[in-house]
Design an enzyme around this catalytic site. Sequence first.
Site, PDB file in Angstrom:
ATOM      1  N   LEU A  64       0.849  -1.195   0.000  1.00 31.72           N
ATOM      2  CA  LEU A  64       0.000   0.000   0.000  1.00 31.72           C
ATOM      3  C   LEU A  64       0.882   1.242   0.000  1.00 31.72           C
ATOM      4  O   LEU A  64       1.828   1.338   0.787  1.00 31.72           O
ATOM      5  CB  LEU A  64      -0.926   0.003   1.215  1.00 31.72           C
ATOM      6  CG  LEU A  64      -1.859  -1.199   1.344  1.00 31.72           C
ATOM      7  CD1 LEU A  64      -2.735  -1.064   2.577  1.00 31.72           C
ATOM      8  CD2 LEU A  64      -2.705  -1.380   0.103  1.00 31.72           C
ATOM      9  N   GLY A 117       2.556  -6.167   7.947  1.00 31.94           N
ATOM     10  CA  GLY A 117       2.482  -4.740   7.672  1.00 31.94           C
ATOM     11  C   GLY A 117       1.424  -4.459   6.624  1.00 31.94           C
ATOM     12  O   GLY A 117       0.281  -4.893   6.738  1.00 31.94           O
ATOM     13  N   ASP A 118       1.806  -3.738   5.586  1.00 34.75           N
ATOM     14  CA  ASP A 118       0.882  -3.422   4.499  1.00 34.75           C
ATOM     15  C   ASP A 118       1.262  -4.176   3.223  1.00 34.75           C
ATOM     16  O   ASP A 118       0.975  -3.726   2.121  1.00 34.75           O
ATOM     17  CB  ASP A 118       0.830  -1.915   4.248  1.00 34.75           C
ATOM     18  CG  ASP A 118       2.178  -1.342   3.836  1.00 34.75           C
ATOM     19  OD1 ASP A 118       3.211  -1.923   4.210  1.00 34.75           O
ATOM     20  OD2 ASP A 118       2.194  -0.321   3.135  1.00 34.75           O
ATOM     21  N   GLU A 119       1.880  -5.335   3.391  1.00 31.24           N
ATOM     22  CA  GLU A 119       2.290  -6.163   2.256  1.00 31.24           C
ATOM     23  C   GLU A 119       1.351  -7.359   2.084  1.00 31.24           C
ATOM     24  O   GLU A 119       1.088  -8.092   3.031  1.00 31.24           O
ATOM     25  CB  GLU A 119       3.708  -6.685   2.443  1.00 31.24           C
ATOM     26  CG  GLU A 119       4.761  -5.609   2.431  1.00 31.24           C
ATOM     27  CD  GLU A 119       6.150  -6.177   2.623  1.00 31.24           C
ATOM     28  OE1 GLU A 119       7.104  -5.508   2.209  1.00 31.24           O
ATOM     29  OE2 GLU A 119       6.292  -7.286   3.183  1.00 31.24           O
TER      30      GLU A 119
END
Length: 191
Positions: A64, A117-119
């Site tokens: 993201l 995380g945002d992965e």
Amino acid sequence: QKQWVAVIRDLTEQRQHERRLAERASFDGLTGLPNRAMFRNLLQGAIDEAQASGLGFALMFLDLDRFKIINDSLGHEVGDQLLQQVAIRLNHYLRRGDALVQSGPDMTDSAVFRLGGDEFTILVRNVVETEAARAVARRILSGIALPFKVGQEQLYISTSIGISMYPADGGDIDRLVKQADMAMYRAKSQG
């Protein structure tokens, strides 16, 4: 004289506890998506299946854009809620009757994984042509670009996607992930 002794023990609670532990080991606690450990197992299964069938697949690596800004400015609770909504939206855009996205017998009902995380990663099976994978990626980009409603906030985000194709971009897990990750960073650097 014969005597019988029976010991009866209810194992329901123990089985439920074992099931919860197995879920924690394989699924992300925040989004409910399969986690990094399950991703690696299922990716290896996809490689084995592709070798047997002769059909390739696409691996997408998503990150993201500017997620850290949302976390820092609006707080981690808003960030967590956003991640949950992103997970739902990713699944939605992959399950709209897309003939490209097919679950094999060893897959969960989701081809979307949260690495942390945002992965996120997405495994798109039975894809032979790069353009078919690009079409799925474009649909995901369009879907993520729509606003997210988190509490009182209306948030607009984007994502960068890198794609690696099996077998063209590598024949093992580490090579495929590395290629998709590098492609994602190229996409991010190009805006």
